[in-house]
Design a protein around this motif. Structure first.
Motif, short mmCIF file in Angstrom:
data_model
loop_
_atom_site.label_atom_id
_atom_site.label_comp_id
_atom_site.label_asym_id
_atom_site.label_seq_id
_atom_site.Cartn_x
_atom_site.Cartn_y
_atom_site.Cartn_z
N ALA A 208 0.82 -1.22 0.00
CA ALA A 208 0.00 0.00 0.00
C ALA A 208 0.86 1.26 0.00
N VAL B 92 -4.29 -9.26 -2.48
CA VAL B 92 -4.51 -10.12 -3.65
C VAL B 92 -3.45 -9.84 -4.71
N GLY B 93 -3.00 -8.61 -4.81
CA GLY B 93 -2.03 -8.23 -5.83
C GLY B 93 -0.59 -8.57 -5.52
N ASN C 178 -5.54 -2.62 1.92
CA ASN C 178 -6.86 -3.15 1.58
C ASN C 178 -6.72 -4.53 0.93
N LEU C 179 -7.84 -5.15 0.64
CA LEU C 179 -7.83 -6.51 0.08
C LEU C 179 -7.10 -6.55 -1.25
N GLU C 180 -7.29 -5.54 -2.08
CA GLU C 180 -6.66 -5.54 -3.40
C GLU C 180 -5.13 -5.56 -3.28
N ASP C 181 -4.59 -4.89 -2.27
CA ASP C 181 -3.14 -4.91 -2.06
C ASP C 181 -2.66 -6.34 -1.79
N ILE D 38 -9.83 -9.95 4.12
CA ILE D 38 -8.39 -10.22 4.11
C ILE D 38 -8.09 -11.50 4.87
N THR E 256 -13.50 -5.32 5.52
CA THR E 256 -12.22 -5.50 4.85
C THR E 256 -11.34 -6.47 5.62
N TYR F 299 -9.11 -14.51 2.79
CA TYR F 299 -8.17 -14.69 1.67
C TYR F 299 -6.87 -15.33 2.15
#
Length: 364
Positions: A120, A132-133, A127-130, A163, A159, A166
């Motif tokens: 981040a 997953v990425g 966040n979750l996208e960080d 996380i 969130t 995931y």
């Protein structure tokens, strides 16, 4: 005699707004008052006094076991080492302004050979996208609640749940830097155990929101905590006795655990006062815990002089320091504890009225 400093002016204020009060010998004396001198101390991590407290904290956090450490720095490096060894992957991920990254002299790298992956941008939470990425394989993800260096910001609870799920699906351990965990419970509307259930391991501090002398708890399942005790011994953390830290941690935990809502409401009220002044903003604008950052859009020396004048006029002290951010901006961290309730509300409002008038004149 030189000019009075902001720190001196704050110390002399009749009504300081921050924290629980002075960190002096009275902190320990008060905690020890109810103890019989014949009570046995702990010895090298064993004994009733440490074992009872560890069990109490495990129950509060909803974990199988808990281990008392003299410092959070030791506890967290050990937690990450255990997870890396277990997976045989020497990489972990955390925020760029994580305590391990900016305050521990590269201890994780130098002592344990663990590579941190920074997630981040610096000015926001993970966040979750960080997650997953992530391109690199990691053994563990560390989340700090709240993220202190950016004003105590928090991800939304949904969130955290996403996380956590995931990470479990991908075999990534999730560690909580919960130095200020109990301070965020009013915002989330959850118990400590409910939040900790999302994490594989948890660290909490006893000298921040609770105001004890020092000390930390590391909690998790039985296998994890058993391994943490071995690493604690390797790090020299099993002092012959830790009872002064344990007694003060236990005492102030009980004294302040039910006041977190009070501190949170006080922080929101104080932030509103700051945001009503010319050229001042808080981060976050509305606090999500008992802490937040205050930014003055004026030079440091100018603000120091104005605050000293306000303290002497009103007897109310806001902070003992401001740090320079740029030539025309300075800031400090506000942290609400027991002292705030003693500040007369009418006088506090009057002080902010005077402060705002003074700042408005600076812009004319």
């Amino acid at each position: 005699m030189g000019e009075k400093t902001l720190f001196e002016a704050y110390k002399n204020a009749t009504h300081p707004v921050q924290g629980h009060g002075k960190r002096n010998f009275d902190v320990l004396k008060e905690a020890l008052e109810g103890f019989d001198g014949d009570v046995d101390s702990d010895i090298y991590g064993s004994g009733k006094i440490i074992e009872d407290f560890q069990e109490k904290m495990a129950d509060s956090l909803g974990k199988e076991r808990a281990v008392f450490f003299p410092s959070g720095t030791m506890a967290q490096q050990i937690a990450l080492r255990i997870w890396c060894d277990q997976k045989q992957v020497q990489r972990v991920a955390y925020h760029p302004l994580c305590h391990l990254e900016i305050h521990e002299e590269d201890g994780l790298k130098k002592l344990h050979g663990i590579e941190p992956i920074l997630l981040a941008e610096k000015n926001r939470v993970i966040n979750l996208e960080d997650v997953v990425g992530l391109k690199e394989e990691i053994a563990c993800l560390l989340l700090e609640l709240p993220q202190r260096e950016i004003g105590g910001q928090l991800p939304e609870y949904e969130t955290l749940v996403a996380i956590s799920q995931y990470c479990r699906d991908k075999g990534i351990k999730l560690h909580l830097d919960g130095a200020r965990l109990y301070e965020v419970l009013p915002y989330y509307g959850k118990t400590a155990a409910e939040i900790c259930d999302l994490f594989d391991s948890v660290y909490i501090s006893f000298y921040k929101g609770f105001g004890g002398i020092a000390g930390a708890i590391l909690a998790g399942d039985e296998a994890f905590t058993d391994e943490s005790k071995v690493w604690k011994r390797r790090h020299g953390g099993d002092l012959i006795s830790l009872y002064p830290y344990i007694i003060s941690a236990d005492y102030y935990f009980d004294q302040r655990i039910d006041k977190m809502d009070q501190y949170y409401e006080g922080a929101k009220e104080l932030a509103t006062h700051f945001n009503g002044c010319e050229g001042i903003r808080t981060l976050p604008e509305t606090p999500v815990s008992n802490m937040f950052h205050v930014f003055f859009h004026y030079p440091q020396k100018q603000i120091e002089a104005i605050l000293i004048e306000m303290y002497e006029k009103t007897g109310i002290g806001l902070t003992g320091y401001v740090n320079e951010v740029s030539d025309n901006e300075c800031a400090f961290e506000a942290n609400i504890g027991d002292q705030y309730k003693n500040v007369p509300k009418k006088e506090l409002k009057n002080m902010f009225t005077l402060l705002n008038e003074k700042l408005q004149k600076q812009n004319t």
